[in-house]
Structure formats: C-alpha cells, structure tokens
Design a protein around this motif. Sequence first.
Motif, short mmCIF file in Angstrom:
data_model
loop_
_atom_site.label_atom_id
_atom_site.label_comp_id
_atom_site.label_asym_id
_atom_site.label_seq_id
_atom_site.Cartn_x
_atom_site.Cartn_y
_atom_site.Cartn_z
N LYS A 126 1.47 6.24 -7.11
CA LYS A 126 0.34 7.10 -7.53
C LYS A 126 0.68 8.90 -7.35
O LYS A 126 0.45 9.42 -8.32
N LYS A 143 0.88 -1.15 -0.11
CA LYS A 143 -0.12 0.01 -0.12
C LYS A 143 0.85 1.40 0.00
O LYS A 143 0.73 2.11 -0.84
N SER A 157 0.93 3.96 -3.20
CA SER A 157 0.60 5.25 -3.00
C SER A 157 1.92 6.35 -3.25
O SER A 157 1.41 7.20 -3.93
#
Length: 976
Positions: A877, A870, A874
């Motif tokens: 992104k 995760k 992130s």
Amino acid sequence: MLNSLSLFLSLFLSLLDEIMQQESSPLCAADISPDLRKCFAFLSGGRGNNGSPIVVFPEYPAFSELQEQEFHNVLTYLTSVPSLSASGVGFILVIDRRQDRWASVKGTLLRIAGSFPGNLQLVLVLRPTTLFQRTLSDFLFKFSKDEFKMKVPVIMLSSVTELHSYIDRTQLTQELGGTQEYCHEKWISHRTAIEGFALMVKKTAQTLQAFGTELAETELPNDVEATSTLLTTHTEKKDEMKEDLKIALSQGGRLLESINEPLVSDPDYTMNHDELENLSTVQRLLGQLDETETAFDDFWERHQTKLEQCLQLRHFEHNFREVRSHLDQVADKLSGFSEVGISPAHGEHILKELTIHEDRTCVLDRALALACEGDTLIESSHYAVDSILPKCSELRALCSEHVHFLSLSFSLSLQATKWCEDGIYLLASQPVDKCQSQDGAEAALQEIERYLDTANQHKLNDLNGIWRDYESVLTADFRQVERVFQKQLSMQEMFEKRRISLKKLAAKQTRPVQPVAPRPEAIIKSPLSSPGINLLAFSTAVSGRPPSLSEEEENLAVLRRHVMNELLETERAYVEELLCVLQGYADEMDNPSMANLIPNTLHNKKDVLFGNMAEIYQFHNKTFLRELEAYTDCPELVGRCFLERMTDLQIYEKYCQNKPRSESLWRQCSDCAFFQECQKKLEHKLGLDSYLLKPVQRITKYQLLLKELLKYSKGCEGAEDLQEALSSILGILKAVNDSMHLIAITGYEGNLNDLGRLLMQGSFSVWTEHKKGHAKVKDLARFKPMQRHLFLHQKALLFCKKREENGEGYEKAPSYSFKHSLSMSAVGITENAKGDNKKFEIWCNSREEVYIVQAASAEIKTAWVNEIRKVLTSQLKACRGERARETHRERETICTNTSGRQEKRVEISVTDSGFAPSSKNTDKLKGEHADSLLLSSRILNTVITVKKNTMLLSKTVLKLNMSTKSTPILFLQQNY
C-alpha cells in the motif's frame, strides 16, 4: 553427553585448584636454585610442638655478604613451601651462631626482623661458645632487644641441650643434635621436580579444558566431506591429548618413586613433614589427573559417537538426494512416453522399455535398500531419528506408489487399448451378407454380447476414481489414461450401434406392427424429493430490554455484580499495598536514622529496586480506582473504562522490564538488617520481594476478571467494549512479554528501536536453502534443523539463538545471541511448505536465500503468516501511495525562468509516451530556452518511461504471485 562433559569439567576445575595451590608462591625452586644452594637457610622438615615449621639458619660465615635480593628470595620461597595451615601457626627460627661472634648474631637478627616474609612464632639463637663472645652476647643482648623490633620471643641458648628443651630431637637435624636426616641437594631436587610436574599438569589441564570446550561447542557440519574432516581432526587432537596425559602420568610416577625411595631402601625410615606433604601433593595430582583422563575418555567416546552418527546421517542424506534424483528421472522418463496404447504392440513395447529402464538403474532396489539403512540407523538410537524417519517413509511411498502406479497405469491402458483393438477386429470380421438373415444376425449379436461381457475385466470404468486414488502421483501421465478412456467410449458407441442394427435384423416381423402410443409410466417419487420435516422451533425476536428481567438474566446480573465487587475490592487492596510498600520501604531508604542499616550495594539504587512503582500507585490511586467505582452499578460497561485508560496501563511494561534488575539487587541484599527492620515495623509476614511482585500479578489479573465479565455479559450493551478491552489487555501482556525477550538480545550492533515495533516473537525450527551459480543447491546439511528464536519487527526479521537460562526467579531468563536479520522490504513468503502444515518459507533476493520455518503447531504458523502478510501488504500500500504521489508530481507544472525580469510558465502534459510541452506554450519557446526545455522534456520522458515499465512489471509480478496461496508472494521495493 552433557553429564560426561559436566563430570569432565568438574574434575578439571578440581585439578586446577590443586595446581594453583602448588603455585601459590611467585617463585619456583628452579628460578632461585643458585641462591638455595648457598644453604644459608633451609627447611629441615621438622615441626615445633604446636606444628610450627622450623627454618634453620646454619653456620654461614658470609651471611653478612648476602645480597638483599637473594636473601629475600630464599626466605620468601621457604615460607611458601609448607601448607597454609602450618604457615598460619607461625615459623620457628633456629639460628646457629656457635662458631661466630656477637656482631654476626646481631646482624642476623636485625636482618631477619626487617625482612622476614612469614609469621613468626619463636626465634631460638645458639649464641657463640667462646667465653668472651658468650659473655659479650649476654651483656649486649639485654641492651639490644629494642633494636630487633620483633613481636615474638627471642631466646639466647648456650647449647643444643637447651635447644632440645624447646624442640624435640626427632624434629632437628643431626648438626643440631637431632636424629633427623636431611640432604639439602635432595630437597632442592624434589622441589624442582614437583613444581615442574605441577606446571606440566597445569598446561595439560588447560589444554584439556580448551579441547573439551571446543568439542562441546562444535556445530555439526553440513556435508559428508566436512564431517569426515572434522572427525579426523578431532581424533588427531584427541590422540595428542592422550599422549600429553601419558607423558604427565609417566613423569608423575617417576617423581612418586623418587620420593618413596627412602621407604623402599629402609622400611623403618620415617618421613618428615615436608616429605609427607610432597608425597601427598604428588599423589593427589596423579589421582585427579587419572580421574580427569577417565572422564575425558567417556566424554570423547560420546562425542565420537555423535560425529560418527553425523557422518552416517550425511552419507544417508547424500544417497537420499541421489536416489530421489533417479526417481525423478524415472518419472520424467515415464511422463515422456506419448500416445500410450496406440496399439497392443506399441503398449507392449512401452512396458518393455519401462522394465529395461528399471533394471538398468536399479533405482527401486537402491531406494528400498536406503530405506532399510535408515531403519538400521533408527534402531541404533541415532540422534536424528526425526530427520531420518520421514525420508524412509518418503522412499517407500515413492517406490510403492509413484513408479509402481505409473507402471500400473500403463498396464491398465494397455489392457483397455487391447480390448478396443480386439473389438475393432471383431466388428470388421463379421461378414455383412450373413448378417442379413435372421440366424446370421442373431449369431453376430450373440458374438457381440459375449465380447461386451468381458468389458469390465479390461476397461477403465471409473476415471474419477483413478484420479482420486492416485492424484498425488499422477501428473501429465493422466492425460494418456484419459485418451484411452475416450477411445473406450468411442468403441462402446460403435458396439451399441451395431447391436441395435443386429437386433432389428433378428426381429421376426410376421405381421405389420401397428404404431401404438406408449403408455405413460408411473411417476415414482424418490424419498429424496419428498419435502423435509422442519424440526426447528422459532422464537419471536424481541427488540430492546423487556420491562421485567427473566430468571436467567437476573442470575447473570448477579454474577456480573459479583465480579465487579471482586474487581473493586482487589483494586482497593492493591492500592493500599502499593502505598504501604512505598512508605514502609522506599521512603525509609531516605530516612537518616536508617542509613546505618542500608548496605553499600543498596545506596542510590531505590529506582532500580522499586522501578516506577510510585508512578503506578499515583495512576491507580488518583485515576483508575475512582473511574472503576463509577461503574459499580453497571459492570457490563466497565470495558469503556479500560479502553480509555489503556495507554496509561502501558506503564506496566516499564516496570516489568526493570524487574530482572530489581530481582538481582534484592538477592544481593535481601538478608540485610534494613529490610528486616522495615518488615518488622510493618508487621508483614512476607518479605519485600512478595510485594514487588504485586504489579506483575495485578496486570495479569485484569484479563481474568474481564473474561469473567464478558462471559456473563453476552448480549448486553457493553459486551463489545468488554471484548475490545480484553483484547487490549492481552495485547499489553504480549507486548510486556515480547519486550522482556527483546532486551535479552545480545550481539546486535544496530539500534533495535530503528526496526520498528516488535510484532511477534517465538521459537522455531529453521532449515536453510541457497543458490550457487545457476543450479539450486539445498543446504541439506540442516536436516537437523537449527533452533532459532525469531523476532518480527515492522522493518526487519531477526534470527537469534536461544541460550541457556540462568539464575532463579526473574533472573531465570533466556538470552538470545543475534545471528542475522532480513529486511522486510526484501522478503517474500510461501505460506504452505510441502509436506507439513506447520511449515512456511521466508525468502529474499528472488529465492537466493530461503528459510524453511517450522512452528510448534499449525495455529502458531497461521498467526505468523498472517502477521507477515499484514506487514508486506502495508508495504505494498505504501508503494502504491508513493506511486500515486509520483503521478501527481508528474502533473505539476514545470516553471522555467527566462532571461530578464519576466517569468514564463510552460505546462507539461502527461501523455502515454511521457511528458510533452502543451501546444500553446511550444510556440512561445524561443532560442536557447526552448532547446533547453525540450532537452529536459526528453530526459524526463525517458525517466518516466522507465518508471512506468518498472511499476507495470512489479504490478504484473504481484498479481501473478498473489493469484494462489501456494505460490510465493513477492513484494518489490522500488527506489526511484
């Protein structure tokens, strides 16, 4: 080993206490030896009736000429020699001035009264014996008592006979009419020797302590050479320690013989008190030094055993790497053979090459011998059994499966190839002319049938089965087996065609065969094709709540109300208990009438003791309790109340973080009168510490109640809110627990708050790998893994070493020594490490640094991998967002100020090749400004091209790395 170390350190501390007692005096006999030898005062070794040490001031004509410093040094040293118990009774001074004058007596008394360093019990003065001086002393003593300022009796004696009425003759020297033998030089010699021995023992004990601590804290090396060097170094230091101990024991033995010498020469000799104390001191020092040596020997034996086992392990690991490398070479050798089984002769040649290769390297024998060596280490109770056992299993597996099956596959391929070659020879050897007759065709057909009957013994029949059974060891070699299998199929097809032809030739055709349409075969239905029987009963779907509740729903509603009642009742009791504590204890700390009962350690410490309990009380009393009561009739919806106040419930994190400080303060002053008085007024059976634990118990109670409500609310309207509330409460508990660990980190120089939110923390076994030069070198010294506690933040991953827990209750918390950290912007993970579903890899710098992490269970490993993924996702992104913003900035217009007042705008379009001025504006650019803008455009084009290439490369790498789970996922940080 820990027990022996504990015994060794306890004996060392006992020995050090003994030495400190011997060195309680700031002076040593060797330091003031010239002053002691003047013998103007000495310890005779005698004692008074109540055990008071006797200090004798003999006749000394030059007493008045003594320097103040030497007088003070001698008396200070003499008063420090007797034991503390004897010194505490007080000293008896015997001042012999029989041959002197009154002036000398008065001067001596005045000097002693002004600077005697010990406690005085009695002062006895043998006054001058001449008639005039005796009369003068009798007269003047009465008028001079006040000048002496002594708090003890000062008695003037006319003779030694009067002295004997105060002190027994056996406690006095012969000069004072006693029977005690005293030699001042011998006394000085013994004192100097004892203090020298005590100093030697102290140095030896300190060296032993330092060496013992060094041994206990030594981390085992990672290679054979370092381990061998460490073993040699420690052995040499141990030998030096033993030599120092031997010298100390020898010196102590000689000193003991010197003290006992009078008893040896005269069995009837009676030692005085000082001699007995000297004897006891030396005996105790020798005894404890001997016990310390024994404990150290035991500790060293265990430490040496561990180092020797470590050296054995390093040799085993080194040999394992070599054998494994040779096994890999054998596998490469086998995989390098091409066109297996082209012909029988070729196949036999391959097997011969394989046999020669194995004999030359003896790799299988070495592997099996090394596995037996590992078994021997395991049987000898080696500390690294968990590391040795898997390697032994791996070696045996490689020997029995890998190389063996490769040989077997060659053998099978050879047999199948030989069968094919023999078949081709058979087909080629059958004469065509003989096969034209019926008998010839039948004979050829029988020959083929007999040969086909041997197929099962030599053919590769189940290719999928071979792959399934040996998938773990077959790699490129399987394609060779496939080629042989295809050759078999071709050969089978050839035999089938020849057999059909021969059958036609062998058939007797005495009459024409009339073609007849084949009779349709009966269709037999397989049981598998018959329709199945549906055994499931379907219920009618009902939307909404029915007008009347079923019996089961009524029971669930009753259970929900029961849990809700418990929630409300315990909440009200909790609020009342908080108020009681705040009023009965916290407010009383500000009560002036109770100030005299509050200890100093508790002054201005109310915030430490109670933390933010007042804030917790205000929230529950004014807000949370009232909102909970609003859900009395609909308990299934109470999850909404928790969700709305989840942020407020985070105040418990601050309370729990303060709890260790509060617990420590409570332990310091729990027995004080203030707390006892408050407890008495409140009529509480339990102490304050039980009530200070209530907030911790309450925040953990909520998740239990929510679980119960959720169990009885399945399908109800608020079930999702209850589930979310339960997850949020568990999240708060996890955050509280994580923060309690986080505040225990020591040695981190930066600010932990800069690392972002703490996501996870836990203990793991960690191995490390690194690269040196162009070759990858595993840090295999860590076969015994490091035990590390990992803290995963949003921006960094911290590796810490967990220290031993100390204290009790909330004080019994671990501490974590910071070791190193990895920035999450440069981290990659490999989710599945080879050989263990509990392991994963964390790496950075293109796998320059690799950390193999083993969790306690596969579930923990999965949770950590998901959380790290995760974080990395992130970051990806964010990287893409930055890339989009960069593209947007590229499309913005670039404004250029021209000379004069006018401002001209030049639009730059983004093309495949970069930035270019638009055609309508290019014509407007003139002179120097146009050249400047075109130059800027070229520079900008170069920058954008580099950026695009970098982005394209990173995107390609990301796609490749994310295409499979077992391939490391690499997230690149791009700085533009």
